[in-house]
Design a protein around this motif. Sequence first.
Motif, short mmCIF file in Angstrom:
data_model
loop_
_atom_site.label_atom_id
_atom_site.label_comp_id
_atom_site.label_asym_id
_atom_site.label_seq_id
_atom_site.Cartn_x
_atom_site.Cartn_y
_atom_site.Cartn_z
N PRO A 1 44.62 12.35 10.28
CA PRO A 1 44.83 13.61 11.00
C PRO A 1 44.26 13.65 12.41
N ASP A 2 43.38 12.72 12.75
CA ASP A 2 42.82 12.72 14.11
C ASP A 2 43.57 11.78 15.05
N SER A 3 44.73 11.29 14.61
CA SER A 3 45.53 10.40 15.45
C SER A 3 46.83 11.09 15.85
N SER A 4 47.32 10.76 17.05
CA SER A 4 48.59 11.31 17.51
C SER A 4 49.75 10.50 16.94
N LEU A 5 50.89 11.13 16.79
CA LEU A 5 52.07 10.48 16.22
C LEU A 5 53.30 11.02 16.93
N GLN A 6 54.31 10.16 17.16
CA GLN A 6 55.51 10.64 17.83
C GLN A 6 56.77 10.14 17.16
N GLY A 7 57.87 10.81 17.44
CA GLY A 7 59.17 10.47 16.87
C GLY A 7 60.22 11.41 17.43
N SER A 8 61.15 11.86 16.59
CA SER A 8 62.21 12.78 17.01
C SER A 8 62.26 13.96 16.05
N TRP A 9 62.52 15.16 16.62
CA TRP A 9 62.68 16.32 15.76
C TRP A 9 64.11 16.46 15.24
N ASN A 10 65.01 15.67 15.76
CA ASN A 10 66.43 15.77 15.38
C ASN A 10 66.62 15.24 13.95
N CYS A 11 67.02 16.10 13.05
CA CYS A 11 67.23 15.70 11.66
C CYS A 11 68.67 15.32 11.38
N LYS A 12 69.61 15.91 12.14
CA LYS A 12 71.03 15.66 11.87
C LYS A 12 71.39 14.21 12.08
N GLN A 13 70.73 13.54 13.04
CA GLN A 13 71.06 12.15 13.30
C GLN A 13 70.65 11.24 12.15
N TYR A 14 69.72 11.70 11.32
CA TYR A 14 69.26 10.90 10.19
C TYR A 14 70.07 11.15 8.92
N LYS B 1 48.58 4.40 6.62
CA LYS B 1 47.45 5.31 6.40
C LYS B 1 46.68 5.56 7.69
N MET B 2 46.51 4.50 8.48
CA MET B 2 45.76 4.66 9.73
C MET B 2 46.52 5.55 10.71
N LEU B 3 47.83 5.32 10.83
CA LEU B 3 48.61 6.10 11.79
C LEU B 3 48.77 7.56 11.36
N LEU B 4 48.63 7.82 10.06
CA LEU B 4 48.77 9.18 9.56
C LEU B 4 47.44 9.90 9.43
N ARG C 1 54.30 15.06 9.56
CA ARG C 1 53.93 13.72 10.05
C ARG C 1 54.43 12.64 9.09
N GLU C 2 54.28 12.86 7.79
CA GLU C 2 54.73 11.86 6.81
C GLU C 2 56.25 11.71 6.84
N ASP C 3 56.96 12.84 6.87
CA ASP C 3 58.42 12.77 6.87
C ASP C 3 58.94 12.05 8.12
N ILE C 4 58.37 12.37 9.26
CA ILE C 4 58.82 11.72 10.50
C ILE C 4 58.46 10.24 10.49
N PHE C 5 57.25 9.92 10.06
CA PHE C 5 56.85 8.51 9.98
C PHE C 5 57.81 7.73 9.07
N ASP C 6 58.10 8.28 7.91
CA ASP C 6 58.88 7.54 6.91
C ASP C 6 60.35 7.43 7.26
N THR C 7 60.83 8.19 8.25
CA THR C 7 62.25 8.13 8.63
C THR C 7 62.47 7.63 10.05
N THR C 8 61.40 7.15 10.69
CA THR C 8 61.51 6.64 12.06
C THR C 8 61.59 5.12 12.03
N PRO C 9 62.69 4.53 12.52
CA PRO C 9 62.86 3.07 12.45
C PRO C 9 61.70 2.29 13.05
N THR C 10 61.06 2.82 14.10
CA THR C 10 59.95 2.12 14.75
C THR C 10 58.84 1.79 13.76
N TYR C 11 58.65 2.65 12.79
CA TYR C 11 57.55 2.46 11.84
C TYR C 11 57.96 1.69 10.58
N ALA C 12 59.26 1.41 10.46
CA ALA C 12 59.74 0.72 9.26
C ALA C 12 59.10 -0.66 9.14
#
Length: 304
Positions: free
Chosen positions: A128-141, A123-126, A104-115
């Motif tokens: 553990p009782d909250s949902s979080l979304q992004g991309s699993w694709n690492c090559k694009q980053y 802290k609020m978005l991370l 969750r931290e890695d995806i949050f910290d590398t997702t432009p939407t959250y920049a």
Amino acid sequence: MKLPAILLPSLFCASSVAPAACFAEARPFLSNDPGAYVKEQSPNEGAPCFVFPEDEDDGYDKTLIPEGSHIISMSFDELFPGLDFSEKFCSNRGFRDAIRNSMREDIFDTTPTYAGMSEKARKMLLLPDSSLQGSWNCKQYTAGSDEKIRMCKLTAVLTEYLGDEAPTGDQFMETIGSLCGSKPSTHWIDIVGITDRKIPHSWHQDTGRSPGGDARTVLLGFPKEDNYDGVGVFSHSVKLKYERWAPEDHPQSESVVYPTLEVGDEFIVRPRFAKGCELITFRDVDSIHSAPDVAYRASVMRFM
């Protein structure tokens, strides 16, 4: 008679997220032990296939789904052999929590939407009782970047618990993502959902599509207990007899929801989580699914 379908944003109709209508109907538990409730439920893996009334009428031009292909269970040991991954994941809550939190931290910290979000918002978005979304694709980053690894925190966790032969965090994400087929959307979401009440099933398809014919949704379960063997972690499903595709003009970002559809309990599959069954995969055109009526999990992650 055709059953009407309603289109809703996919975030709210994700594999294990109940649409808003269900929240209003959510009912409190009769006891304070949801674990005891789900342990009385059967996986019902041999459930018969469901047929929509209109499909039965003109089934001659429909595509039959091969038996045994609807929902496939997989293990970490199959994906990452030689590491005793399944045993360590299923028996050690600390390891599971570390995987989930670092992802969750890695995806949050590398997702432009959250920049640019404040530390307080982060802290609020991370939580553990909250949902979080992004991309699993690492090559694009990492493509064209000096950064060789996107999932740095996850890499450290996997090395700590699995040793020097562990996959990197990027390899972990991409390996699971590769199960999504030849034309994946690369969407990822960590879903918590309602875990303290019983809710009605809300049957839907996330997209009603399978690009390339081989696109599959992958769910990775995070149980609440060590050595858990039971239901309530993964979405509940209804296996279809015939493929069910969304109309061509159906927006890709919207789910197909069947709010008036009533399904008998004999058709409902509650996929089992256990050691050796940490993940499940399915094509979105082969089944309809819903958040569990009783969820018993830390979370479930969806890769598409």
